[in-house]
Design an enzyme around this catalytic site. Structure first.
Site, PDB file in Angstrom:
ATOM      1  N   VAL A  97      47.961  58.916  37.074  1.00 40.71           N
ATOM      2  CA  VAL A  97      47.353  57.977  38.017  1.00 40.71           C
ATOM      3  C   VAL A  97      46.289  57.210  37.240  1.00 40.71           C
ATOM      4  CG1 VAL A  97      46.048  57.698  40.153  1.00 40.71           C
ATOM      5  CG2 VAL A  97      47.775  59.508  39.983  1.00 40.71           C
ATOM      6  N   HIS A 101      39.769  59.874  36.589  1.00 37.36           N
ATOM      7  CA  HIS A 101      39.489  61.066  37.394  1.00 37.36           C
ATOM      8  C   HIS A 101      39.236  62.256  36.492  1.00 37.36           C
ATOM      9  CE1 HIS A 101      43.878  60.792  36.873  1.00 37.36           C
ATOM     10  NE2 HIS A 101      43.950  62.096  37.028  1.00 37.36           N
TER      11      HIS A 101
END
Length: 115
Positions: A97, A101
């Site tokens: 993704v 993160h």
């Protein structure tokens, strides 16, 4: 762009997530495919596709995210025994993704190398 990723949709509450923490700068939620008993993702609300795209002006944000991980580890009871923080960057780094993160993993003994 990272605004159009699943994480952008979580920030905008377009899709549900098990959110465990939120402030003005970041959001933390449980991973839907956990790799450890505790597996939480911390994401910035600012869209940064990957760590390699962070700039010097992001120092405060990145530091805030790390301190948020530390606090979450304490709250979740994994700080004393230890935990791992992972940032996958780019395709060969395992990033799937493209919205920066940080993974907080703990609750069991973690092996090295990770894989």
């Amino acid at each position: 762009m990272s605004e159009d990723t699943i994480f952008g949709k979580i920030i905008r509450r377009e899709i549900p997530a098990d959110i465990v923490y939120e402030d003005d700068l970041c959001l933390a939620f449980r991973d839907v495919a956990p790799q450890a008993p505790t597996h939480v993702l911390v994401i910035p609300k600012k869209p940064i596709p990957k760590l390699a795209d962070a700039e010097s002006g992001d120092k405060e944000l990145l530091g805030h995210m790390l301190l948020t991980l530390k606090s979450l580890a304490e709250e979740m009871g994994i700080a004393e025994d230890g935990y791992r923080v992972v940032i996958n960057t780019g395709k060969n780094g395992g990033q799937t993704v493209f919205h920066l993160h940080m993974h907080l993993l703990g609750g069991r003994s973690l092996q090295w190398p990770p894989g």
